[in-house]
Design a protein around this motif. Structure first.
Motif, short mmCIF file in Angstrom:
data_model
loop_
_atom_site.label_atom_id
_atom_site.label_comp_id
_atom_site.label_asym_id
_atom_site.label_seq_id
_atom_site.Cartn_x
_atom_site.Cartn_y
_atom_site.Cartn_z
N ARG A 42 -39.85 -5.56 12.44
CA ARG A 42 -40.45 -6.83 12.88
C ARG A 42 -40.35 -6.96 14.40
O ARG A 42 -41.29 -7.42 15.05
CB ARG A 42 -39.77 -8.01 12.18
N ASP A 45 -42.93 -4.76 15.92
CA ASP A 45 -44.25 -5.39 15.75
C ASP A 45 -44.48 -6.49 16.79
O ASP A 45 -45.56 -6.59 17.37
CB ASP A 45 -44.39 -5.98 14.34
N ILE A 46 -43.46 -7.29 17.03
CA ILE A 46 -43.56 -8.38 18.02
C ILE A 46 -43.82 -7.81 19.42
O ILE A 46 -44.69 -8.28 20.15
CB ILE A 46 -42.28 -9.25 18.01
N ASN A 48 -45.12 -4.92 20.22
CA ASN A 48 -46.47 -4.34 20.26
C ASN A 48 -47.54 -5.43 20.31
O ASN A 48 -48.52 -5.32 21.04
CB ASN A 48 -46.71 -3.40 19.08
N GLN A 49 -47.35 -6.52 19.56
CA GLN A 49 -48.31 -7.63 19.58
C GLN A 49 -48.36 -8.27 20.96
O GLN A 49 -49.43 -8.69 21.42
CB GLN A 49 -47.93 -8.69 18.53
N ASP A 50 -47.20 -8.33 21.61
CA ASP A 50 -47.13 -8.92 22.95
C ASP A 50 -47.52 -7.91 24.04
O ASP A 50 -47.40 -8.20 25.23
CB ASP A 50 -45.73 -9.46 23.23
N LYS A 51 -47.94 -6.72 23.62
CA LYS A 51 -48.40 -5.66 24.53
C LYS A 51 -47.34 -5.29 25.57
O LYS A 51 -47.64 -5.09 26.75
CB LYS A 51 -49.71 -6.03 25.18
N HIS A 60 -46.38 2.30 22.51
CA HIS A 60 -46.00 1.58 21.30
C HIS A 60 -44.52 1.72 20.96
O HIS A 60 -43.92 2.77 21.14
CB HIS A 60 -46.84 2.05 20.11
#
Length: 167
Positions: A42, A45-46, A48-51, A60
């Protein structure tokens, strides 16, 4: 960590190992998220979502990078690294990791077993230390596929070790 020459959170300036302030904030965020109960996956994922890139070569994040970061004592100021994580906080993270994995070896999983005309029966599977070690080695090998034939050999060895765990 893959594709990094310097540990995440640090940089070399004028020949001296110093803290990269932007990455330091990410390290502190990772620690805080983990202590809040977020899983390695998780957290990655956070990020990566926040680039938020891991490095220039490998942008990544994945759960293995997060795990290794959280388990690395150099962040507490050891081996010539400047302190990013206080020792007490690091120990709290390590305790939480131990608590989450304490029952992993003891976990038994039912596996269905049946032949063509037999009724389904349950077989108990309890992973051995060897299985856990091989699984971790396989995951590391898949992250760094420098020698794919070695990874294939470990996978086959892991299959055999898992089979030996069936009761």
């Amino acid at each position: 960590m893959s594709n990094r020459r310097i540990l995440y959170g640090y940089q070399v300036q004028d020949g001296v190992l110093t803290i990269n302030s932007r990455e330091r904030a990410v390290v502190e965020r990772i620690v805080a998220l983990y202590l809040e109960g977020f899983s390695y996956q998780r957290i990655s994922d956070i990020l990566n979502q926040d680039k938020i890139p891991f490095s220039e070569d490998a942008a990544h994040w994945n759960k293995h990078k997060v795990k290794r970061l959280l388990e690395n004592p150099r962040y507490t100021g050891t081996n010539g690294y400047p302190l990013i994580i206080e020792q007490a906080v690091f120990q709290e993270v390590q305790q939480q990791i131990r608590d989450k994995t304490a029952n992993y070896n003891k976990r038994e999983q039912p596996i269905p077993k049946a032949s063509m005309n037999e009724e389904m029966q349950e077989v108990t599977y309890k992973p051995s230390d060897e299985v856990i070690h091989l699984t971790n080695a396989i995951n590391r090998g898949l992250e760094h596929p420098d020698a794919p034939e070695d990874v294939v050999a470990m996978i086959l060895q892991g299959i055999s070790a898992r089979y030996d765990c069936l009761q």
